[in-house]
Design a protein around this motif. Structure first.
Motif, short mmCIF file in Angstrom:
data_model
loop_
_atom_site.label_atom_id
_atom_site.label_comp_id
_atom_site.label_asym_id
_atom_site.label_seq_id
_atom_site.Cartn_x
_atom_site.Cartn_y
_atom_site.Cartn_z
N PRO A 1 0.80 -1.23 0.00
CA PRO A 1 0.00 0.00 0.00
C PRO A 1 0.84 1.28 0.00
N VAL A 2 1.90 1.30 0.79
CA VAL A 2 2.75 2.50 0.86
C VAL A 2 3.53 2.68 -0.44
N ILE A 3 4.06 1.62 -0.99
CA ILE A 3 4.82 1.72 -2.24
C ILE A 3 3.94 2.27 -3.36
N LYS A 4 2.73 1.74 -3.49
CA LYS A 4 1.83 2.21 -4.55
C LYS A 4 1.36 3.64 -4.29
N ALA A 5 1.14 3.98 -3.02
CA ALA A 5 0.74 5.35 -2.69
C ALA A 5 1.85 6.33 -3.04
N LYS A 6 3.09 6.00 -2.71
CA LYS A 6 4.22 6.87 -3.04
C LYS A 6 4.32 7.10 -4.54
N LYS A 7 4.17 6.02 -5.32
CA LYS A 7 4.26 6.14 -6.78
C LYS A 7 3.16 7.04 -7.33
N MET A 8 1.95 6.88 -6.82
CA MET A 8 0.85 7.69 -7.32
C MET A 8 1.03 9.15 -6.90
N LEU A 9 1.41 9.38 -5.65
CA LEU A 9 1.62 10.75 -5.16
C LEU A 9 2.73 11.46 -5.94
N ALA A 10 3.74 10.72 -6.37
CA ALA A 10 4.84 11.31 -7.14
C ALA A 10 4.35 11.88 -8.47
N LYS A 11 3.28 11.32 -9.01
CA LYS A 11 2.74 11.76 -10.30
C LYS A 11 1.74 12.91 -10.15
N MET A 12 1.34 13.19 -8.92
CA MET A 12 0.30 14.20 -8.67
C MET A 12 0.91 15.59 -8.49
N SER A 13 0.08 16.60 -8.66
CA SER A 13 0.49 17.98 -8.44
C SER A 13 0.26 18.38 -7.00
N ALA A 14 1.00 19.37 -6.54
CA ALA A 14 0.83 19.88 -5.17
C ALA A 14 -0.61 20.33 -4.96
N GLY A 15 -1.17 19.95 -3.83
CA GLY A 15 -2.53 20.34 -3.49
C GLY A 15 -3.58 19.30 -3.86
N GLN A 16 -3.24 18.37 -4.74
CA GLN A 16 -4.20 17.35 -5.12
C GLN A 16 -4.36 16.32 -3.99
N LYS A 17 -5.53 15.66 -3.99
CA LYS A 17 -5.85 14.72 -2.92
C LYS A 17 -5.99 13.30 -3.45
N LEU A 18 -5.44 12.37 -2.67
CA LEU A 18 -5.47 10.95 -3.01
C LEU A 18 -6.25 10.20 -1.94
N LEU A 19 -7.25 9.44 -2.37
CA LEU A 19 -8.00 8.57 -1.47
C LEU A 19 -7.40 7.18 -1.57
N ILE A 20 -6.91 6.67 -0.44
CA ILE A 20 -6.30 5.34 -0.39
C ILE A 20 -7.26 4.41 0.35
N GLU A 21 -7.63 3.29 -0.30
CA GLU A 21 -8.50 2.30 0.32
C GLU A 21 -7.70 1.03 0.53
N THR A 22 -7.67 0.54 1.77
CA THR A 22 -6.85 -0.62 2.10
C THR A 22 -7.54 -1.54 3.11
N THR A 23 -7.16 -2.79 3.07
CA THR A 23 -7.61 -3.76 4.06
C THR A 23 -6.46 -4.19 4.98
N ASP A 24 -5.27 -3.69 4.72
CA ASP A 24 -4.08 -4.04 5.52
C ASP A 24 -4.16 -3.33 6.88
N PRO A 25 -4.25 -4.08 8.00
CA PRO A 25 -4.35 -3.43 9.30
C PRO A 25 -3.13 -2.58 9.66
N VAL A 26 -1.97 -2.91 9.13
CA VAL A 26 -0.75 -2.16 9.42
C VAL A 26 -0.76 -0.79 8.74
N ALA A 27 -1.63 -0.61 7.75
CA ALA A 27 -1.72 0.68 7.06
C ALA A 27 -2.09 1.81 8.02
N GLN A 28 -2.76 1.48 9.12
CA GLN A 28 -3.10 2.49 10.13
C GLN A 28 -1.85 3.16 10.69
N ILE A 29 -0.75 2.43 10.66
CA ILE A 29 0.54 2.97 11.12
C ILE A 29 1.34 3.48 9.93
#
Length: 74
Positions: free
Chosen positions: A17-45
């Motif tokens: 989840p973190v690796i894919k989020a980093k890749k997607m955020l790298a392609k986004m412009s400042a100020g844009q918002k990303l909604l991340i949906e996950t079932t991994d309990p460790v994602a809370q941390i």
């Protein structure tokens, strides 16, 4: 949770989840918002930690049936 982009990483486990989020955020412009949906309990941390490390803003966190949603602003 209004957002510009959505990342569905349900069914994946740490660190995917973190690796894919980093890749997607790298392609986004400042100020844009990303909604991340996950079932991994460790994602809370991991997702808040990623935001703190990389300077992203964690706008919202919500527990949903079977997982979590995170709204991150670049």
């Amino acid at each position: 949770m209004p957002h510009d982009f959505r990342l569905d990483v349900k069914g994946t486990l740490c660190p995917i989840p973190v690796i894919k989020a980093k890749k997607m955020l790298a392609k986004m412009s400042a100020g844009q918002k990303l909604l991340i949906e996950t079932t991994d309990p460790v994602a809370q941390i991991d997702i808040p930690h990623m935001c703190n490390q990389l300077g992203f803003t964690l706008l919202e966190t919500a527990a949903v049936d079977g997982g979590h949603k995170f709204l991150v602003q670049k």
